[in-house]
Write a protein that holds these residues in place. Structure first.
Motif, PDB file in Angstrom:
ATOM      1  N   ASN A   1       0.808  -1.220   0.000  1.00 31.80           N
ATOM      2  CA  ASN A   1       0.000   0.000   0.000  1.00 31.80           C
ATOM      3  C   ASN A   1       0.842   1.271   0.000  1.00 31.80           C
ATOM      4  O   ASN A   1       0.377   2.333  -0.440  1.00 31.80           O
ATOM      5  N   HIS A   2       2.068   1.175   0.499  1.00 35.91           N
ATOM      6  CA  HIS A   2       2.930   2.352   0.587  1.00 35.91           C
ATOM      7  C   HIS A   2       3.745   2.578  -0.692  1.00 35.91           C
ATOM      8  O   HIS A   2       4.302   3.667  -0.864  1.00 35.91           O
ATOM      9  N   ILE A   3       3.824   1.587  -1.554  1.00 32.09           N
ATOM     10  CA  ILE A   3       4.660   1.732  -2.749  1.00 32.09           C
ATOM     11  C   ILE A   3       3.895   1.554  -4.052  1.00 32.09           C
ATOM     12  O   ILE A   3       4.456   1.783  -5.133  1.00 32.09           O
ATOM     13  N   LYS A   4       2.621   1.180  -3.983  1.00 25.60           N
ATOM     14  CA  LYS A   4       1.886   0.832  -5.197  1.00 25.60           C
ATOM     15  C   LYS A   4       1.732   2.002  -6.167  1.00 25.60           C
ATOM     16  O   LYS A   4       1.574   1.794  -7.369  1.00 25.60           O
ATOM     17  N   ASN A   5       1.780   3.231  -5.655  1.00 27.59           N
ATOM     18  CA  ASN A   5       1.652   4.402  -6.519  1.00 27.59           C
ATOM     19  C   ASN A   5       2.969   5.154  -6.659  1.00 27.59           C
ATOM     20  O   ASN A   5       2.985   6.333  -7.031  1.00 27.59           O
ATOM     21  N   LYS A   6       4.059   4.467  -6.348  1.00 27.70           N
ATOM     22  CA  LYS A   6       5.386   5.086  -6.395  1.00 27.70           C
ATOM     23  C   LYS A   6       6.309   4.273  -7.304  1.00 27.70           C
ATOM     24  O   LYS A   6       6.022   3.112  -7.619  1.00 27.70           O
ATOM     25  N   PRO A   7       7.418   4.876  -7.724  1.00 28.80           N
ATOM     26  CA  PRO A   7       8.364   4.139  -8.573  1.00 28.80           C
ATOM     27  C   PRO A   7       8.856   2.840  -7.930  1.00 28.80           C
ATOM     28  O   PRO A   7       9.227   1.894  -8.640  1.00 28.80           O
ATOM     29  N   GLU A   8       8.847   2.787  -6.590  1.00 29.59           N
ATOM     30  CA  GLU A   8       9.341   1.595  -5.894  1.00 29.59           C
ATOM     31  C   GLU A   8       8.477   0.367  -6.136  1.00 29.59           C
ATOM     32  O   GLU A   8       8.859  -0.748  -5.755  1.00 29.59           O
ATOM     33  N   LEU A   9       7.322   0.556  -6.780  1.00 32.74           N
ATOM     34  CA  LEU A   9       6.533  -0.595  -7.216  1.00 32.74           C
ATOM     35  C   LEU A   9       7.372  -1.473  -8.140  1.00 32.74           C
ATOM     36  O   LEU A   9       7.270  -2.712  -8.101  1.00 32.74           O
ATOM     37  N   TRP A  10       8.227  -0.839  -8.948  1.00 30.62           N
ATOM     38  CA  TRP A  10       9.077  -1.591  -9.881  1.00 30.62           C
ATOM     39  C   TRP A  10      10.172  -2.360  -9.162  1.00 30.62           C
ATOM     40  O   TRP A  10      10.678  -3.360  -9.672  1.00 30.62           O
ATOM     41  N   ILE A  11      10.525  -1.922  -7.961  1.00 28.45           N
ATOM     42  CA  ILE A  11      11.478  -2.682  -7.148  1.00 28.45           C
ATOM     43  C   ILE A  11      10.822  -3.960  -6.654  1.00 28.45           C
ATOM     44  O   ILE A  11      11.457  -5.021  -6.588  1.00 28.45           O
ATOM     45  N   LEU A  12       9.537  -3.879  -6.312  1.00 31.60           N
ATOM     46  CA  LEU A  12       8.794  -5.086  -5.932  1.00 31.60           C
ATOM     47  C   LEU A  12       8.757  -6.068  -7.099  1.00 31.60           C
ATOM     48  O   LEU A  12       8.975  -7.278  -6.905  1.00 31.60           O
ATOM     49  N   ILE A  13       8.491  -5.563  -8.295  1.00 29.07           N
ATOM     50  CA  ILE A  13       8.472  -6.426  -9.483  1.00 29.07           C
ATOM     51  C   ILE A  13       9.852  -7.027  -9.719  1.00 29.07           C
ATOM     52  O   ILE A  13       9.983  -8.211 -10.041  1.00 29.07           O
ATOM     53  N   PHE A  14      10.896  -6.227  -9.533  1.00 31.21           N
ATOM     54  CA  PHE A  14      12.275  -6.708  -9.647  1.00 31.21           C
ATOM     55  C   PHE A  14      12.533  -7.860  -8.677  1.00 31.21           C
ATOM     56  O   PHE A  14      13.087  -8.904  -9.048  1.00 31.21           O
ATOM     57  N   LEU A  15      12.124  -7.690  -7.430  1.00 31.87           N
ATOM     58  CA  LEU A  15      12.317  -8.729  -6.413  1.00 31.87           C
ATOM     59  C   LEU A  15      11.532  -9.986  -6.751  1.00 31.87           C
ATOM     60  O   LEU A  15      12.029 -11.108  -6.580  1.00 31.87           O
ATOM     61  N   LEU A  16      10.316  -9.811  -7.228  1.00 28.33           N
ATOM     62  CA  LEU A  16       9.472 -10.951  -7.560  1.00 28.33           C
ATOM     63  C   LEU A  16      10.070 -11.766  -8.698  1.00 28.33           C
ATOM     64  O   LEU A  16      10.179 -13.000  -8.620  1.00 28.33           O
TER      65      LEU A  16
END
Length: 210
Positions: free
Chosen positions: A27-42
């Protein structure tokens, strides 16, 4: 347990921890560029653990998973940098160079069974250039006074440490210096833990400081 087994356990534990932390803080990153870091980790976690599965339970020597990690995860990181830098030319150069390096390596190596070390080296240089552009933009912005509370700054530092060490390892291999398995895994594990720790801290800052 051997040193390789210990370092592997630490590496995968830190990787999975970073992924879970990112998911928990969706919820804290879904609207931020860090969403792509989550995708990177996944992507990194799924492909890396798939490689481990086939290696342990099928005796496979396929390196395709490593090559896919190098290709896909770094394309994602390039786009994450773009979300911060907003430089379309740099994004185009980064993506084109990554794809071209893999295309050229495919003529000399087997994508399924050999790790594309040269492509990985070139990508490391590209990511270091992206870090330079990001830090330069940060220096010129008002955010420089609170850089220590900027998520992308800490994540970039982790990427710098990781990529510089990959470049060093590449040169050691190319110079035919003896890089034992223990030393190799120790280096990779250490810089990986630093990378994933910086990602966790960056996501924490996204949560704490918006």
């Amino acid at each position: 347990m051997t040193l390789v087994e210990v370092t592997s356990y630490i590496l995968y534990s830190s990787m999975i921890t970073a992924l879970l932390y990112a998911v928990i803080n969706w919820n804290h990153i879904k609207n931020k560029p860090e969403l792509w870091i989550l995708i990177f980790l996944l992507v990194t976690t799924v492909l890396d653990l798939s490689g481990v599965y086939f290696r342990l339970y099928h005796g496979s020597k396929l390196q395709v998973f490593s090559n896919l990690i190098i290709l896909i995860s770094n394309l994602i990181l390039s786009y994450w940098f773009y979300k911060h830098i907003k430089n379309k030319v740099l994004l185009f150069i980064s993506i084109s160079t990554i794809l071209l390096s893999f295309f050229m390596s495919a003529f000399q190596q087997n994508f399924l069974r050999e790790i594309f070390y040269y492509a990985n080296f070139i990508i490391s240089i590209i990511l270091l250039i992206n870090v330079f552009f990001y830090l330069y933009k940060l220096l010129l912005s008002d955010n420089v006074v609170r850089y220590n509370k900027t998520p992308a700054f800490w994540i970039s530092i982790g990427i710098v440490i990781y990529q510089i060490n990959l470049v060093i390892v590449f040169f050691l291999i190319q110079e035919k210096l003896k890089l034992t398995t223990n030393i190799y895994f120790t280096i990779i594990t250490t810089v990986s833990v630093l990378l994933y720790s910086s990602i966790i801290y960056g996501i924490k800052l996204s949560k704490d400081y918006g």
